[in-house]
Scaffold this active site. Structure first.
Site, short mmCIF file in Angstrom:
data_model
loop_
_atom_site.label_atom_id
_atom_site.label_comp_id
_atom_site.label_asym_id
_atom_site.label_seq_id
_atom_site.Cartn_x
_atom_site.Cartn_y
_atom_site.Cartn_z
N HIS A 197 0.85 -1.20 0.00
CA HIS A 197 0.00 0.00 0.00
C HIS A 197 0.88 1.24 0.00
O HIS A 197 1.59 1.51 0.97
CB HIS A 197 -0.90 -0.02 1.24
CG HIS A 197 -1.79 1.17 1.34
ND1 HIS A 197 -2.83 1.39 0.48
CD2 HIS A 197 -1.78 2.23 2.18
CE1 HIS A 197 -3.43 2.52 0.79
NE2 HIS A 197 -2.81 3.06 1.82
N HIS B 45 -6.51 9.37 -0.14
CA HIS B 45 -7.18 9.37 1.17
C HIS B 45 -6.36 10.00 2.30
O HIS B 45 -6.79 9.94 3.46
CB HIS B 45 -7.63 7.94 1.53
CG HIS B 45 -6.52 6.94 1.46
ND1 HIS B 45 -6.29 6.18 0.35
CD2 HIS B 45 -5.57 6.60 2.35
CE1 HIS B 45 -5.25 5.38 0.56
NE2 HIS B 45 -4.79 5.63 1.78
N ASP C 40 0.96 5.18 -0.16
CA ASP C 40 0.25 6.47 -0.11
C ASP C 40 1.01 7.50 -0.93
O ASP C 40 2.18 7.75 -0.66
CB ASP C 40 0.16 6.96 1.34
CG ASP C 40 -0.70 6.06 2.20
OD1 ASP C 40 -1.86 5.85 1.84
OD2 ASP C 40 -0.19 5.55 3.22
N ASP D 58 1.77 -1.25 4.42
CA ASP D 58 2.23 0.01 3.84
C ASP D 58 3.67 -0.12 3.34
O ASP D 58 4.54 -0.56 4.09
CB ASP D 58 2.19 1.12 4.89
CG ASP D 58 0.77 1.48 5.28
OD1 ASP D 58 -0.17 0.90 4.70
OD2 ASP D 58 0.59 2.34 6.18
N ASP E 244 -7.79 1.29 2.34
CA ASP E 244 -7.44 2.28 3.36
C ASP E 244 -8.37 3.50 3.49
O ASP E 244 -8.28 4.20 4.50
CB ASP E 244 -5.99 2.75 3.15
CG ASP E 244 -5.37 3.32 4.42
OD1 ASP E 244 -5.87 2.99 5.52
OD2 ASP E 244 -4.41 4.10 4.33
ZN LIG Z 1 -3.24 4.82 2.82
#
Ligand SMILES: [Zn+2]
Length: 1122
Positions: A162, A543, A164, A415, A278
């Site tokens: 994951h 997000h 971000d 993550d 998420d």
């Molecule tokens: Zn995230």
């Protein structure tokens, strides 16, 4: 003193109340009382029963499934026999000219669904019992005999990472430090091990890496991995979008940007499954967009722990997510909800995190990570594999019995995982040993392997027809991950950036639209500018972007991208406008020239200093301005410019005079003694207000002419300024021809004319009541600003994500008389008041149906403070209110006493309304914020939050980077007398046409352009008079060029909203629209052909033969014009 004031207020309130009661009774009783009794729904069976009936019709799902499980027998054909197939997995609905009968929205029918989330909320006890190792669940038991030699448990281990695009670090930093390494290791390890798989979601990262690959050898390797189905893209969006604050136009932009890149680069246009592990709560707008983008499956994770438990107990974590209005099941999208607390390895292999953590081989000793449950993983060896396999198979089985099939999905990642080569190695080698043992040990009856997400969904669908899963309507807000920790703070966090998001969204949409009317040479660079703007808007939908949950400097980094996006969009807009409005024989463009300044009266900051002031006078006798209307209907609206002199006459391009108003300009400043802000009037700028109109998707030119004195222009009027203050001060308005009046603070009221709304205010200039027009009853609407404090308990304090108030909101007392400025004019009347933390302004405009409220909020001097604006009325909405989802639809909400205050807070991306049989009050917002209707008759909306500590969700900081922010609202009061009352079980609401058009003014106001030169040779008077006007409600969501298809291809996404049924409204008669006529394409000279496509506009599908295209309420359709 105080006591007298209170008594006085009380007296006023009592008087107003009785006056209201009088009107309320006498205006309604005689003609309508009977009608209302009639329209109150007869006591229909309660919903639970209703849905049971449905279950019988559709066959009892649970019975079938239980049998399946016990016997292990199943005929794949049987699942489709004797059942009405509710699911329609066609990407595109059949073209059907009999629109009415094919519509899935019928306001008179409560849509059927097996699970309705609002009813589920009524049922759930929210008791938060300790469930043992699965803390938020229970001790799962299973019958070992449900699996056998012929019906094994199929285990799909899906490696994922994951990433971000911005959170603790910026997107660039993450890319350089981690994500780049993930990809290069992926390339090696997937290439060397054909049984290893990997899924990827965030195309913003993947495209950055792939586009930077130097060798075609590496690129070919990537293509081979995709072809072998070792590497799979899930969702394929630019980012994994937020689902609360994001507007659906922008969610679609993000999805399209990623998918277009995949189409261009790998010719991928068939992604079927989405992956959203998420986002903090899930919106039902997502399955709708995915459905229209051709998806078949979706996956979600962060839903309330009690909802997870409730659905898991019923084996309903997989369902067909259906739109709220859908009476036919044509919008269903198969959805998998993950059952446990998180998407990390400890919470994905099964219910016991202590066990699962031991199978996260990145946590092997020596890799720098460990297990919080204090039992680390051990490498799998021949000696221990039997025991270790037993442990993990038990977890897999326990997870699997929460679902209806024998396929179980086990994500393997976290993550920023798989950055190191040895990590790839550790996960793969240890799991391969387990697979080898388990798959060859007959007593297990297990078949485990590395897999992609699609393989899992395919397996589920192979086992059972999707019609054997329940249908579900509603959404998954407000999310709590544990205890009473509701994630309702982020609905409001960083409102300044949330506002920039909406401004960029609007400019980008307009730029794409204006740019696509004509064809351009490649050398303009406009496609590049639009791409930058799209990507800036898309990345912010992440997000941790629009949610306001990234570090301060990461927010600033997003802001820089968005600011560039706004600049680029504006540049394209003004170039396109110059082309569209200049005679072609005169048009010799300079593609780097700024022909127009774009004026914006809705900047994110409360500061107007960056706006252009139009200077006309002796040397420059006139100036051209242009108005753009991005809606599909003709609009007449009051617009505002700044001018340097108060004597101006406005004409349209044909020379006809236009009604205008001049109003002094003033700004608010805090005095040197730290008192309340005081107004400062300008002698160098004035506000010019006039009624503009522009055709559907069109442009109009106006001319501002300089005059020397008032008499020279009878069509321009001057507003009268009154100031309430205890201390008069000197005012210089230079040449302004009206005097300012000072008065003692007192109650006052405003109304433009007798057919428009009226409002009255207390002596502080704060709203007290509203009326729809001069003949309608006056409704008390008391506005006040209040504050929430933060709970003191350690580890339970509000932060960027969480809202954990210390109790109900406390009123912010006004301790001294603020200065109040009232401006009364023929086109605009306003009242503005300077409070210590907010400059609060209420505005009425000619032709408008709303009271506009502008709050310039500045809470930088507070600590642990969350400011709200609350409206109190006597509307009898009980505990029911409506909030929108992503600006697309209004969902019904209910205040539940068993849920704490912060759990009754909901996202308000664009609006909220409350109503009873007689009245509806709607509040629309320019900025996504959080809010609720905590008590009957109330609407509250948060304005800003300042929080001095972290809320322990990983961000590691509070929210203290507040900036002064301008929140703009429209408040619309409407009578419900002529409106149809929906069934009490109807799960959503619809706006009236009037309210809808007011909301559009907030999100998509007229664009206002000021021509930079004086003379404009070859100026045309307008553009778009040949566009066929549509009824409001037909929205052009996207109109853009599609260079990935061909140079002059145009993509269109059209949405038709649905309106509330009120007799005074123009009902939605036309069900059809004609693209060519809407766009004014001359059938003779344009040989364009129209094709259907998905809403992501990847490629043309079937050709549209009949140019009249049917559109039902709430339909979204994609088209490509070639
Ligand atoms: Zn995230």
């Amino acid at each position: 003193m105080i006591r007298i004031k209170k008594k006085f207020l009380l007296a006023i309130f009592v008087v107003v109340f009785f006056v209201y009661l009088y009107f309320y009774l006498y205006s309604n009783v005689p003609s309508n009382s009977e009608k209302f009794i009639d329209t109150v729904p007869k006591t229909i069976p309660n919903y639970k029963k209703y849905s049971n009936v449905h279950d019988v019709v559709e066959k009892p799902l649970d019975d079938i499934n239980d049998n399946d499980n016990l016997l292990g027998e199943e005929d794949p054909e049987q699942s489709n026999l004797g059942k009405k197939d509710l699911i329609n997995d066609q990407i595109l609905p059949e073209n059907n000219n009999d629109v009415e009968s094919s519509c899935n929205l019928d306001i008179d029918t409560v849509p059927n669904s097996d699970i309705q989330m609002l009813n589920v909320y009524n049922e759930i006890p929210f008791d938060n019992l300790d469930g043992g190792v699965w803390k938020q669940g229970w001790n799962i038991e299973y019958d070992i005999h449900q699996w056998n030699r012929n019906h094994k448990l199929k285990v799909f281990i899906v490696p994922h990472s994951h990433n971000d695009p911005g959170w603790i670090n910026t997107f660039d930093e993450y890319y350089e430090r981690q994500t780049k390494q993930i990809f290069s290791n992926m390339l090696r390890h997937l290439d060397e091990n054909e049984n290893m798989k990997f899924i990827w979601a965030e195309i913003v990262y993947f495209s950055r890496w792939y586009d930077s690959l130097m060798t075609s050898e590496s690129k070919d390797k990537v293509k081979r991995l995709i072809k072998n189905k070792q590497l799979e893209f899930v969702t394929g969006g630019w980012v994994m979008t937020d689902e609360a604050a994001s507007h659906w136009y922008s969610i679609l932009q993000s999805l399209t940007e990623g998918q277009v890149w995949l189409k261009k680069t790998f010719n991928i246009s068939n992604i079927k499954s989405s992956w959203a592990i998420d986002p903090f709560g899930h919106s039902s707008v997502m399955p709708y967009i995915f459905k229209e983008a051709g998806f078949e499956n979706m996956l979600i994770q962060r839903t309330h722990y009690s909802v997870k438990k409730y659905l898991a107990q019923r084996k309903e974590l997989e369902f067909r997510w259906r739109q709220l209005w859908d009476t036919k099941g044509t919008t269903d999208l198969f959805t998998h909800m993950m059952p446990f607390y998180s998407y990390d390895v400890p919470h994905t292999c099964g219910p016991d995190p202590k066990i699962c953590c031991q199978f996260d081989f990145k946590r092997l000793p020596g890799y720098g990570l460990s297990c919080p449950w204090k039992v680390p993983p051990v490498p799998i060896t021949d000696d221990n594999v039997a025991k270790r396999a037993e442990m993990i198979v038990d977890q897999w089985r326990k997870k699997s019995v929460l679902y209806k099939t024998r396929s179980v999905l086990i994500p393997l990642g976290d993550d920023f995982r798989y950055t190191q080569s040895m990590e790839w190695e550790a996960q793969r080698v240890n799991f391969e040993k387990i697979f080898e043992y388990v798959n060859n040990e007959p007593s297990f009856n297990v078949e485990a392997k590395f897999a992609t997400l699609q393989e899992y969904f395919d397996s589920v669908r192979h086992e059972k027809g999707t019609n054997q899963f329940p249908s579900l309507t509603g959404d998954f807000f407000t999310y709590a991950d544990r205890d009473d920790h509701y994630w309702s703070g982020y609905f409001t966090s960083r409102p300044f950036y949330k506002r920039i998001d909406r401004i960029l969204m609007n400019y980008l949409r307009t730029a794409e639209m204006l740019h696509s009317w004509t064809s351009w040479e490649k050398s303009t660079g406009f496609e590049k500018r639009l791409e930058q703007a799209r990507r800036a808007l898309s990345i912010f939908q992440h997000h941790d972007g629009v949610t306001g949950t990234a570090k301060d400097y990461v927010m600033a980094d997003y802001n820089e991208m968005m600011t560039d996006g706004i600049k680029n969009s504006k540049f394209v807009i003004q170039q396109a406008v110059y082309k569209l409005l200049t005679e072609s024989n005169i048009y010799h463009p300079d593609y780097s020239f700024t022909y127009f300044n774009i004026d914006d009266s809705r900047t994110a900051a409360s500061d107007d200093s960056s706006r252009s002031v139009i200077i006309i006078g002796d040397e420059i006798p006139y100036k051209y301005v242009v108005i753009h209307n991005s809606q599909t209907y003709l609009r007449n609206e009051v617009v505002e410019f700044f001018v340097a002199k108060p004597f101006v006459c406005v004409t349209d391009a044909d020379g006809n005079s236009v009604d205008a108003q001049i109003t002094p300009f003033f700004s608010w400043h805090k005095g040197i003694y730290q008192g309340l802000p005081q107004p400062q009037f300008s002698t160098t700028k004035y506000r010019l207000i006039f009624s503009a109109s522009a055709p559907a998707l069109g442009l109009s030119v106006y001319k501002l002419n300089a005059k020397n004195k008032r008499d020279e222009c009878p069509s321009t009027t001057y507003s009268k300024i009154t100031i309430f203050t205890d201390n008069q001060f000197a005012i210089n308005l230079d040449e302004y021809p009206e005097k300012v009046t000072f008065a003692e603070p007192k109650e006052t009221s405003l109304r433009i004319n007798e057919n428009s709304p009226g409002a009255s205010f207390n002596k502080y200039g704060i709203l007290k009541s509203l009326s729809q027009d001069s003949k309608s009853p006056v409704v008390p609407v008391h506005l006040e600003f209040m504050r929430y404090g933060t709970r003191m308990a350690h580890g339970q304090r509000s932060g960027a994500y969480l809202f954990l108030p210390d109790g109900p909101a406390q009123k912010l007392e006004i301790k001294e008389n603020p200065t109040v400025v009232i401006s009364n004019g023929q086109l605009e009347a306003s009242i503005s008041t300077g409070l210590s933390f907010v400059i609060h302004e209420s505005i009425l405009r000619s032709g408008g149906d709303a009271l506009e409220i502008r709050n310039s909020v500045d809470i930088r001097e507070t600590s642990n403070t969350e400011i709200i604006m609350r409206l109190s009325t006597n509307i009898k909405n009980e505990n029911v209110f409506f909030t929108d989802l992503n600006g697309m639809q209004y969902i019904k909400r209910k205040i539940l006493k068993k849920v704490p205050l912060q759990g009754n807070y909901y996202p308000i991306p664009t609006g909220i309304f409350i109503e009873d049989d007689l009245i509806r009050l709607s509040l629309f917002t320019s900025t996504p914020l959080g809010g609720s209707s905590l008590n009957p008759g109330e609407i509250e909306i948060m304005q800003d939050r300042r929080l001095n500590q972290d809320d322990e969700r990983g961000l590691g900081q509070g929210v203290t980077d507040n900036k002064p922010v301008l929140n703009i609202f429209k408040l619309v009061l409407e009578s419900r007398e002529s409106c149809k009352k929906n069934d009490e079980q109807y799960p959503m609401g619809f706006l009236t046409t009037t309210a809808y058009m007011e909301q559009k003014k907030l999100l998509h106001p007229f664009e206002k352009l000021i021509y930079s030169e004086n003379d404009w040779n070859g100026v045309k008077h307008s553009f778009g008079n040949d566009h066929e006007e549509q009824e409001p409600g037909f929205e052009i969501v996207v109109m853009r060029t599609l260079p990935h298809i061909q140079a002059n291809a145009i993509g269109l996404v059209v949405h038709r909203t649905n309106f509330d049924k009120c007799s005074v409204e123009s009902s939605m008669n036309g069900n059809q629209f004609n693209i060519k006529r809407l766009l004014g394409l001359d059938e003779n000279e344009e040989s364009r052909e129209i094709y259907r496509s998905t809403v992501t506009l990847l490629e043309p599908h079937q050709k549209v033969s009949d140019e009249s295209i049917p559109m039902c309420g709430m339909d979204i359709k994609g088209f490509i014009l070639k």
